[in-house]
Each structure stands twice: as C-alpha cells, then as structure tokens.
Motif scaffolding. Sequence first.
Motif, PDB file in Angstrom:
ATOM      1  N   MET A   1      17.352  15.302 -55.160  1.00  0.00           N
ATOM      2  CA  MET A   1      17.950  16.557 -54.771  1.00  0.00           C
ATOM      3  C   MET A   1      16.826  17.504 -54.358  1.00  0.00           C
ATOM      4  N   LYS A   2      17.057  18.240 -53.302  1.00  0.00           N
ATOM      5  CA  LYS A   2      16.078  19.215 -52.847  1.00  0.00           C
ATOM      6  C   LYS A   2      16.060  20.418 -53.794  1.00  0.00           C
ATOM      7  N   ARG A   3      14.893  21.000 -53.973  1.00  0.00           N
ATOM      8  CA  ARG A   3      14.727  22.151 -54.863  1.00  0.00           C
ATOM      9  C   ARG A   3      15.605  23.323 -54.414  1.00  0.00           C
ATOM     10  N   PRO A  39      10.556  22.970 -61.725  1.00  0.00           N
ATOM     11  CA  PRO A  39       9.237  22.718 -61.122  1.00  0.00           C
ATOM     12  C   PRO A  39       9.245  23.024 -59.636  1.00  0.00           C
ATOM     13  N   ARG A  40       8.079  23.331 -59.103  1.00  0.00           N
ATOM     14  CA  ARG A  40       7.970  23.645 -57.680  1.00  0.00           C
ATOM     15  C   ARG A  40       7.631  22.391 -56.881  1.00  0.00           C
ATOM     16  N   HIS A  41       8.505  21.398 -56.945  1.00  0.00           N
ATOM     17  CA  HIS A  41       8.383  20.197 -56.123  1.00  0.00           C
ATOM     18  C   HIS A  41       9.463  20.263 -55.062  1.00  0.00           C
ATOM     19  N   ILE A  44      13.518  17.064 -56.545  1.00  0.00           N
ATOM     20  CA  ILE A  44      13.691  17.070 -57.998  1.00  0.00           C
ATOM     21  C   ILE A  44      14.590  15.896 -58.353  1.00  0.00           C
ATOM     22  N   ASN A  45      14.113  15.063 -59.259  1.00  0.00           N
ATOM     23  CA  ASN A  45      14.837  13.882 -59.713  1.00  0.00           C
ATOM     24  C   ASN A  45      16.215  14.292 -60.238  1.00  0.00           C
ATOM     25  N   LEU A  48      16.344  15.029 -63.949  1.00  0.00           N
ATOM     26  CA  LEU A  48      15.779  16.336 -64.292  1.00  0.00           C
ATOM     27  C   LEU A  48      16.752  17.451 -63.913  1.00  0.00           C
ATOM     28  N   ALA A  49      17.404  17.329 -62.757  1.00  0.00           N
ATOM     29  CA  ALA A  49      18.388  18.340 -62.344  1.00  0.00           C
ATOM     30  C   ALA A  49      19.545  18.391 -63.336  1.00  0.00           C
ATOM     31  N   LYS A  50      19.964  17.227 -63.830  1.00  0.00           N
ATOM     32  CA  LYS A  50      21.034  17.179 -64.823  1.00  0.00           C
ATOM     33  C   LYS A  50      20.603  17.858 -66.120  1.00  0.00           C
ATOM     34  N   LYS A  51      19.349  17.643 -66.539  1.00  0.00           N
ATOM     35  CA  LYS A  51      18.832  18.268 -67.759  1.00  0.00           C
ATOM     36  C   LYS A  51      18.746  19.783 -67.596  1.00  0.00           C
TER      37      LYS A  51
END
Length: 61
Positions: A1-3, A39-41, A44-45, A48-51
Amino acid sequence: MKRKELIAYLEKNGCKFLREGGKHTVYINQNSHKASTIPRHNEINDLLAKKICKDLDIPFK
C-alpha cells in the motif's frame, strides 16, 4: 500500500496529524485518544498498515 493512500484512509476515518519525528509521522485518533507512527517509506507493508489501523482503533480496509 502506498503511504499517501494509508494517510488518506486514516484521515478519512477521523485520525489527525500530530507531529513529525526523525523518520516517522505520528497520527492520533481523536475519538479513542490512541496514537500510532507511520514510517516515511513509499510502500508500507499490508501487515504494518493493518497494525497501524489496529493501534488507532479503525477498521483495516
């Protein structure tokens, strides 16, 4: 997913920008008073987005 997509989704669900850190951005859910860092990536996995959504008490899309 894009930030940018994640941030737009968080803001749509009532989360607000709190502050910038060294390598992260902090958002807060004003309804539940919970915060999470993003995070500034560019990418985003999904796990991680779910968390992040779980930390902010919003459903993951």
